[in-house]
Write an enzyme that holds these catalytic residues in place. Structure first.
Site, PDB file in Angstrom:
ATOM      1  N   LYS A  92       0.859  -1.190   0.000  1.00  0.00           N
ATOM      2  CA  LYS A  92       0.000   0.000   0.000  1.00  0.00           C
ATOM      3  C   LYS A  92       0.896   1.241   0.000  1.00  0.00           C
ATOM      4  O   LYS A  92       1.945   1.251   0.668  1.00  0.00           O
ATOM      5  CB  LYS A  92      -0.876  -0.058   1.256  1.00  0.00           C
ATOM      6  CG  LYS A  92      -1.948   0.999   1.375  1.00  0.00           C
ATOM      7  CD  LYS A  92      -2.831   0.678   2.587  1.00  0.00           C
ATOM      8  CE  LYS A  92      -3.914   1.710   2.826  1.00  0.00           C
ATOM      9  NZ  LYS A  92      -4.776   1.364   3.974  1.00  0.00           N
TER      10      LYS A  92
ATOM     11  N   SER B 235      -9.730   1.675   3.046  1.00  0.00           N
ATOM     12  CA  SER B 235      -8.821   2.438   2.218  1.00  0.00           C
ATOM     13  C   SER B 235      -7.835   1.575   1.430  1.00  0.00           C
ATOM     14  O   SER B 235      -7.263   2.073   0.466  1.00  0.00           O
ATOM     15  CB  SER B 235      -8.046   3.431   3.081  1.00  0.00           C
ATOM     16  OG  SER B 235      -7.198   2.743   3.984  1.00  0.00           O
TER      17      SER B 235
ATOM     18  N   SER C 170      -9.990  -0.756   7.155  1.00  0.00           N
ATOM     19  CA  SER C 170      -9.396  -0.564   5.826  1.00  0.00           C
ATOM     20  C   SER C 170      -8.790  -1.787   5.149  1.00  0.00           C
ATOM     21  O   SER C 170      -8.440  -1.723   3.978  1.00  0.00           O
ATOM     22  CB  SER C 170      -8.324   0.520   5.891  1.00  0.00           C
ATOM     23  OG  SER C 170      -8.938   1.758   5.709  1.00  0.00           O
TER      24      SER C 170
HETATM   25  N1  GLN Z   1     -13.389   3.781   6.522  1.00  0.00           N
HETATM   26  C1  GLN Z   1     -12.689   4.194   7.686  1.00  0.00           C
HETATM   27  C2  GLN Z   1     -12.377   5.673   7.603  1.00  0.00           C
HETATM   28  O1  GLN Z   1     -12.767   6.282   6.645  1.00  0.00           O
HETATM   29  C3  GLN Z   1     -11.493   3.342   7.918  1.00  0.00           C
HETATM   30  C4  GLN Z   1     -10.229   3.812   7.357  1.00  0.00           C
HETATM   31  C5  GLN Z   1      -9.040   3.013   7.775  1.00  0.00           C
HETATM   32  O2  GLN Z   1      -9.140   1.929   8.364  1.00  0.00           O
HETATM   33  N2  GLN Z   1      -7.861   3.540   7.461  1.00  0.00           N
HETATM   34  O3  GLN Z   1     -11.767   6.225   8.455  1.00  0.00           O
END
Ligand code: GLN
Length: 479
Positions: A79, A154, A178
């Site tokens: 990532k 994400s 994420s």
């Molecule tokens: N969807 C969550 C957010 O928008 C999780 C993001 C994450 O785990 N980095 O914060």
């Protein structure tokens, strides 16, 4: 045989037996990325020259019987919020469009030492803030199962990269879902390890009390061999305890007979859930029962507070962590007459709307007079969510839930209504808040052939158990 469709375990076996060289494997994956990335947008940067060099080095180790690990010679991606020395790392933000890290993240160090081949860096929501990769400054990643839909986020680029056979293993991060949500949307396996199990050194911070580094791959078996390499204490990350790293593959073949798995009523409400998700979850429950698992009805009463807690704690910590992106320490150097003007110009240009929104919420909630009402209160209620799990794990070995209330949604539906997006995190935020481990595993498809994932939650540092349950479900569904 299509090389790119093989699992990491299968590829590693063929490589070791001399049936495939790492160079052949690597070229097959490169060809696939070249053919499909324009349409999927899963990769931010590709590193094919480096990959070929790394593959050749792995091949010569193989010839000399000097393989470094089961991951030696295997095609990986990372990532793009994980620092790679000499390779641009952007966090999918214009703030870091030219950033080339001067050092490697610990997780990448470990993978490199194990011999993996790096094909490139994958797309994400900007600074990991989002659940669809739509907040990426580089455009969103398409879902390989339906190009009009998102891959989740994400770690959407990583999930799509596995589903589209761009690599055999990839590293993502999970702060509030994420890894698990994109894994479910793309029909692959993703593990969020317990807080502190894998070093975060060199991974860009979003919310430091929640961030964890984990894995996305085709199977739980693959996740186990990757975790074996990356887990453990790191003196550069004080949140990694000096706890034994067990053999993560040891229990994979063991039967689940006699195990007690909790079914929390708060995660199985018909309201707000896709009916297909519910019915595929019900079939999974039947499969578990046939395997000799005792399903136990449980309650996690504070579940409804998880999203509000997360959307206070995460933005607060993000507002502090992202202060370093100011156009002086990090970020674009834009001239200004005063310090304020330099900051304002760099941050206005560099950050996208969602990141700005979170910094504003976090700064507000931490300001004098509001700290007690918001941050402190959220931390107290966080303890209650954590206690729900502690109480449940006295009764059951693990907990089964859907990974998401729905399947992958259409692109463009998301951040037009941020609040709706935040509510999406309802099933994944509780485990993050509590620091326990969770794995998302594919269990079937809906009527439109879109993947559905189940989430298995286990006590902190019980990754071996989560991997075992996911592996048994995967094997049973495949057969
Ligand atoms: N969807 C969550 C957010 O928008 C999780 C993001 C994450 O785990 N980095 O914060």
């Amino acid at each position: 045989m299509n090389i790119t469709e093989l699992s990491l375990t299968e590829l590693s076996q063929k490589f070791k037996e001399g049936k495939l060289t790492s160079r052949e494997i690597t070229e097959a994956f490169i060809k696939n990325i070249e053919a499909q990335n324009d349409k999927l947008n899963a990769m931010v940067t590709t590193t094919f020259d480096l990959a070929r060099e790394m593959a050749d080095a792995a091949d010569s180790r193989c010839e000399n019987d000097k393989l470094l690990s089961p991951l030696d010679g295997m095609p990986f991606t990372l990532k793009d919020n994980i620092c790679t020395k000499g390779i641009r790392t952007t966090a999918s933000s214009r703030m870091l469009e030219d950033f080339v890290p001067p050092y490697d993240a610990e997780v990448w160090q470990k993978l490199k030492a194990a011999g993996v081949v790096l094909l490139g860096k994958t797309n994400l929501d900007e600074f990991t803030m989002g659940g669809s990769t739509e907040t990426s400054a580089w455009g969103y990643t398409r879902n390989p199962h339906d190009l009009s839909r998102v891959a989740g986020g994400s770690s959407g680029g990583s999930a799509a990269a596995i589903a589209a056979n761009f690599c055999a293993g990839t590293i993502g991060t999970d702060t509030g879902g994420s890894i698990r949500q994109p894994a479910a949307f793309c029909g692959i396996t993703g593990i969020k390890v317990s807080y502190g199990r894998v070093s975060r050194y060199g991974c860009m911070s979003f919310a430091s009390s929640l961030d964890s580094v984990g894995i996305l791959a085709k199977t739980a078996e693959d996740c186990a061999i990757i975790l074996q390499v990356i887990a453990g204490h790191d003196e550069k990350d004080s949140t990694t305890p000096d706890k034994e790293v067990p053999n993560y593959s040891a229990n994979l073949p063991k039967s689940l007979n006699g195990m007690r798995i909790g079914i929390p009523k708060e995660y199985f409400k018909e309201e707000g859930m896709d009916s297909d998700v519910l019915s595929v979850m019900n079939s999974t429950k039947e499969i578990l029962k046939k395997m000799g698992v005792e399903l136990v009805d449980i309650s996690l009463p504070h579940t409804k507070y998880a999203v509000p807690i997360y959307y206070i704690v995460a933005p607060c910590e993000a507002s502090a962590n992202l202060a370093r992106f100011d156009g002086i320490r990090f970020g674009p150097k834009i001239d200004g007459k005063t310090l304020d003007e330099i900051y304002t110009k760099a941050r206005s240009y560099g950050f996208g709307d969602e990141v700005k929104r979170r910094i504003l919420i976090g700064t507000y909630a931490l300001s004098a007079g509001y700290y007690n009402a918001f941050y402190r209160k959220a931390q107290k209620v966080r303890t209650l969510v954590k206690q729900d799990f502690e109480n449940a794990f006295e009764e059951v070995d693990a907990i089964l839930t859907p990974a998401d209330p729905s399947v992958a949604f259409k692109a463009g539906d998301g951040y037009s209504n941020p609040l709706k997006m935040y509510l999406e995190d309802i099933f994944v935020a509780p485990a993050s808040i509590s620091g326990i481990c969770g794995i998302s595993t594919p269990i079937g498809k809906n009527k439109e052939n879109l993947p559905i994932g189940a989430q298995i939650l286990c006590p902190a540092f019980k990754e071996t158990l989560a991997l075992q349950i996911a592996n048994q479900i995967e094997k049973e569904i495949k057969d």
